[in-house]
Design a protein around this motif. Structure first.
Motif, PDB file in Angstrom:
ATOM      1  N   VAL A 635       0.157  11.704  -4.582  1.00  0.00           N
ATOM      2  CA  VAL A 635       0.074  11.875  -3.312  1.00  0.00           C
ATOM      3  C   VAL A 635      -1.392  11.976  -2.795  1.00  0.00           C
ATOM      4  O   VAL A 635      -2.014  11.238  -2.306  1.00  0.00           O
ATOM      5  CB  VAL A 635       1.167  12.801  -2.680  1.00  0.00           C
ATOM      6  N   VAL A 636      -2.041  12.879  -3.390  1.00  0.00           N
ATOM      7  CA  VAL A 636      -3.398  13.173  -3.084  1.00  0.00           C
ATOM      8  C   VAL A 636      -4.332  11.809  -3.627  1.00  0.00           C
ATOM      9  O   VAL A 636      -5.205  11.411  -3.067  1.00  0.00           O
ATOM     10  CB  VAL A 636      -3.864  14.469  -3.872  1.00  0.00           C
ATOM     11  N   PHE A 637      -3.941  11.474  -4.844  1.00  0.00           N
ATOM     12  CA  PHE A 637      -4.788  10.581  -5.268  1.00  0.00           C
ATOM     13  C   PHE A 637      -4.492   9.105  -4.172  1.00  0.00           C
ATOM     14  O   PHE A 637      -5.512   8.262  -4.159  1.00  0.00           O
ATOM     15  CB  PHE A 637      -4.183   9.943  -6.672  1.00  0.00           C
ATOM     16  N   GLY A 638      -3.281   8.898  -3.754  1.00  0.00           N
ATOM     17  CA  GLY A 638      -3.003   7.609  -2.867  1.00  0.00           C
ATOM     18  C   GLY A 638      -3.766   7.810  -1.629  1.00  0.00           C
ATOM     19  O   GLY A 638      -4.436   6.942  -1.213  1.00  0.00           O
ATOM     20  N   LEU A 639      -3.864   9.120  -1.140  1.00  0.00           N
ATOM     21  CA  LEU A 639      -4.646   9.211   0.080  1.00  0.00           C
ATOM     22  C   LEU A 639      -6.310   9.261   0.041  1.00  0.00           C
ATOM     23  O   LEU A 639      -6.792   8.645   0.803  1.00  0.00           O
ATOM     24  CB  LEU A 639      -4.111  10.765   0.773  1.00  0.00           C
ATOM     25  N   THR A 640      -6.762   9.856  -1.306  1.00  0.00           N
ATOM     26  CA  THR A 640      -7.944   9.781  -1.517  1.00  0.00           C
ATOM     27  C   THR A 640      -8.287   8.278  -1.715  1.00  0.00           C
ATOM     28  O   THR A 640      -9.420   7.848  -0.849  1.00  0.00           O
ATOM     29  CB  THR A 640      -8.175  10.168  -2.807  1.00  0.00           C
ATOM     30  N   VAL A 641      -7.698   7.552  -2.198  1.00  0.00           N
ATOM     31  CA  VAL A 641      -8.048   5.878  -2.534  1.00  0.00           C
ATOM     32  C   VAL A 641      -7.768   5.091  -1.197  1.00  0.00           C
ATOM     33  O   VAL A 641      -8.848   4.338  -0.814  1.00  0.00           O
ATOM     34  CB  VAL A 641      -7.099   5.107  -3.695  1.00  0.00           C
ATOM     35  N   GLY A 642      -6.887   5.579  -0.563  1.00  0.00           N
ATOM     36  CA  GLY A 642      -6.691   4.809   0.667  1.00  0.00           C
ATOM     37  C   GLY A 642      -7.671   4.991   1.764  1.00  0.00           C
ATOM     38  O   GLY A 642      -8.336   4.244   2.804  1.00  0.00           O
TER      39      GLY A 642
END
Length: 664
Positions: A635-642
């Motif tokens: 989830v943190v990866f998705g938010l970071t890239v987004g």
């Protein structure tokens, strides 16, 4: 052409499976008829033993109705004799004097007492009616697994045996037609001409050689006349159609590595179902460490050596030769497996696993280097498919067969057998690999500057440490460490553990190609990596609904496999995508080298994390905690890239420039 190879392989495997199915049916059909009499004989033996004990008591004057401790003894007989459900001592009137277990309708034995004081009394034993059917049920499962594994191994043998013959000719002709379809007139490696396809390839090569010779004649004429315009036009034709170039080695050349690689990887996979259990039985307490952490130490040492050795061995195997390096690794592996079988304490076992790890790293790096040396950029994907295919098939075949073997012949003997497989890999490498293989120019090793630039990218760091590393941690921690220990603790045998560990690689083999086709755009790749991490982590939460149910554990392994299959291909693609924003300051090989190193660190951390948490919280909570961490990381990866997409792309470049400045 591709369909011809598929149909031929399918026909050969279909015949083999049909024969195996017939033999399996006959075996299972006769099994119950053979098992029930054997259990009856076992009941007769147990009955005589009980009767003899009672007779001795009666002969010394103890009345039959006043025997002390006899019921506890009967309970012990039922407990330690699988297949017996009920043991009773009946009087002359058939009344039950003493009993243990539950009576059934399947009578096993009735043994009369020999002592005159017990005239008319007898020992009555009933059999468990589900025992024979359970054995047959497990036999069917083992036979089905053997059929699947045999089919896969048969395909490997067909691919290896005919790779330079009929299959090689078919593949050679297929490559020529594919090249022609895309306008590539490069020359190809010759194939054997002992078949129709070989003859077609030869005629194709003759026509292509005529075109190439005509082109070179025109080019020589243009140079002789000094006709710059004609020479330029011919140069454009050469660039467009690759005239006069050599396509490079085909997968027929690369297939030489498949046999030794498959056999060696199969040796390691045979040990998967019982390795933690074997370590547990040899482990002795270490002050300051929990028993679970102690059990993890040999696995951590193995994986850490593999992680650290692989970057170094690239240069070593290149200089020593891939063939010699692979043979060296196979020899070390064979010695390590045999030493593991004869280890008598944790230190000896750890040293043996360390030797095996060095051998494993040698074989892996040498095999991968052979593929790279034998292919050019246009054939690299096909060559790596041969490499990866051998590893995946070994991953599917090894655990179930290893579990069955450990259950039948014991764990030490299975390690010795793994050593024999490693030795067979050495022989196959000596026979199949060329002595003087092509060697590419050495690629520079990774420098500290590359680490700083790569990890200075927020998106790359997020991908590495929030997705790639946790994915390997949960794989090794759950599949290879926690599940074998827990399933064995539930009372299951090694064969059951092997069947369980087959679920993950089966999901990967089936689903990775399917999900890879969806990973087109970077946004889609990010979603797949995030979704895969969430799904893999959510699989751990299933332990909240029944950690002692083997079927729930099986579903958890399946969900983990699906989640990993979703994310594994997009992860690799995103490394290149995010690395492009480094503007060439880190080479692609260094970028992927760092990525693989982080993954291997995750492998090494998996058993240690699992062992530490297992000692504190138990199996269920440990799996749930690891699953939550993996899901949160995704989830943190998705938010970071987004948050850093679109206009924010330059932010990474700024951070990278700052990192480069700090290094300078």
């Amino acid at each position: 052409m591709n369909s011809i190879r598929i149909h031929l392989s399918f026909a050969l495997v279909l015949v083999l499976v049909a024969v195996l199915a017939f033999v399996s049916f006959r075996t299972a059909d006769r099994a119950e008829g053979l098992i029930v009499p054997e259990i009856g004989q076992k009941a007769e033996t147990a009955g005589r033993s009980v009767a003899s004990l009672v007779d001795r008591a009666l002969d010394v004057g103890i009345p039959l109705d006043r025997l002390v401790g006899i019921e506890a003894y009967l309970e012990n007989v039922v407990e330690h004799n699988a297949g017996l459900s009920y043991v009773a001592i009946r009087g002359a009137t058939d009344s039950v004097l003493y009993s243990a277990g539950e009576a059934t309708s399947l009578a096993g034995a009735r043994v009369p007492l020999a002592s005159p004081a017990g005239e008319g009394a007898y020992v009555d034993i009933d059999l468990d009616p589900a025992y024979a059917s359970n054995i047959v049920y497990k036999l069917w499962i083992d036979l089905a697994i053997v059929m699947v594994v045999t089919a896969l191994v048969a395909l490997e043998l067909v691919y290896i045996s005919f790779g330079v013959g009929v299959y090689g000719a078919i593949e050679g002709m297929e490559l020529r037609l594919q090249s022609l379809r895309r306008g590539d007139l490069s020359e190809h490696t010759p194939v054997e001409t002992g078949s129709v396809f070989g003859e077609l390839a030869r005629r194709f090569d003759e026509r292509l050689a005529m075109v190439t010779a005509r082109f070179r004649s025109l080019l020589e004429t243009a140079r002789t006349r000094g006709d710059a315009a004609l020479e330029a036009a011919l140069a454009r034709l050469k660039d467009r159609y690759h005239l006069g170039e050599v396509f490079g080695a085909s997968a027929v050349t690369v297939v030489a590595i498949r046999a030794p690689l498959f056999v060696f990887m199969l040796a390691e996979e045979l040990t998967r179902p019982f390795l933690p259990i074997y370590i547990q039985r040899l482990a002795s307490p270490i002050a300051g460490l929990s028993p679970e952490v102690v059990i993890s130490l040999p696995m951590v040492v193995f994986l850490a050596i593999v992680a650290m050795a692989q970057p170094i061995l690239g240069t070593v195997t290149e200089r020593a030769g891939r063939r010699r390096s692979l043979m060296t690794g196979a020899a070390l592996g064979a010695a390590g497996y045999v030493a593991t079988a004869f280890a008598y304490d944790l230190i000896g076992l750890t040293l043996a696993r360390a030797v095996t790890a060095v051998g494993f790293a040698f074989v892996f790096v040498a095999a991968q280097g052979f593929v790279i040396d034998s292919t050019d950029t246009r054939q690299r994907a096909r060559g790596m498919a041969v490499f990866v295919g051998a590893i995946l098939v070994a991953g599917m075949c090894g655990p179930p067969i290893g579990g069955i073997l450990a259950d039948r012949i014991g764990m030490p003997a299975t390690f010795v057998l793994a050593g024999l497989f490693a030795a067979a890999s050495l022989v196959l490498a000596a026979l199949s690999l060329p002595r003087a293989a092509k060697v590419r120019k050495h690629v520079p090793s990774i420098h500290w500057r590359d680490f700083a630039l790569t990890l200075g990218s927020v998106r790359l760091s997020a991908l590495f440490f929030l997705c790639a590393l946790p994915a390997k941690v949960i794989l090794v921690a759950v599949c290879f460490f926690l599940v074998p220990l827990h399933v064995e603790a539930l009372g299951n045998d090694q064969a059951t553990i092997g069947r369980m560990l087959m679920i993950y690689p089966l999901a990967m083999v089936v689903l990775v190609p399917m999900f890879a086709s969806f990973a087109g755009k970077v946004e889609r790749r990010t979603a797949l990596v995030t979704g895969g991490g969430l799904l893999a982590g959510a699989g751990g939460l299933l332990m909240l609904f029944g950690a002692d149910n083997i079927y729930v554990i099986a579903v958890m392994l399946l969900v983990l496999g699906v989640g990993q299959a979703l994310s594994i291909t997009p992860q690799s693609a995103l490394v290149g995508e995010f690395g492009a924003h480094l503007n060439g300051r880190v080479s692609e090989s260094s970028l992927y080298g760092i990525f693989r190193l982080v993954e291997r660190v995750g492998n090494a951390l998996g058993p240690m994390i699992a062992g530490a948490l297992l000692g504190l919280y138990g199996f269920s909570t440990t799996v749930v905690l690891i699953g939550i961490c993996v899901a949160l990381g995704a989830v943190v990866f998705g938010l970071t890239v987004g948050l850093r997409s679109g206009p924010e792309h330059n932010a990474d470049d700024t951070a990278d420039t700052a990192a480069e400045g700090n290094i300078a």
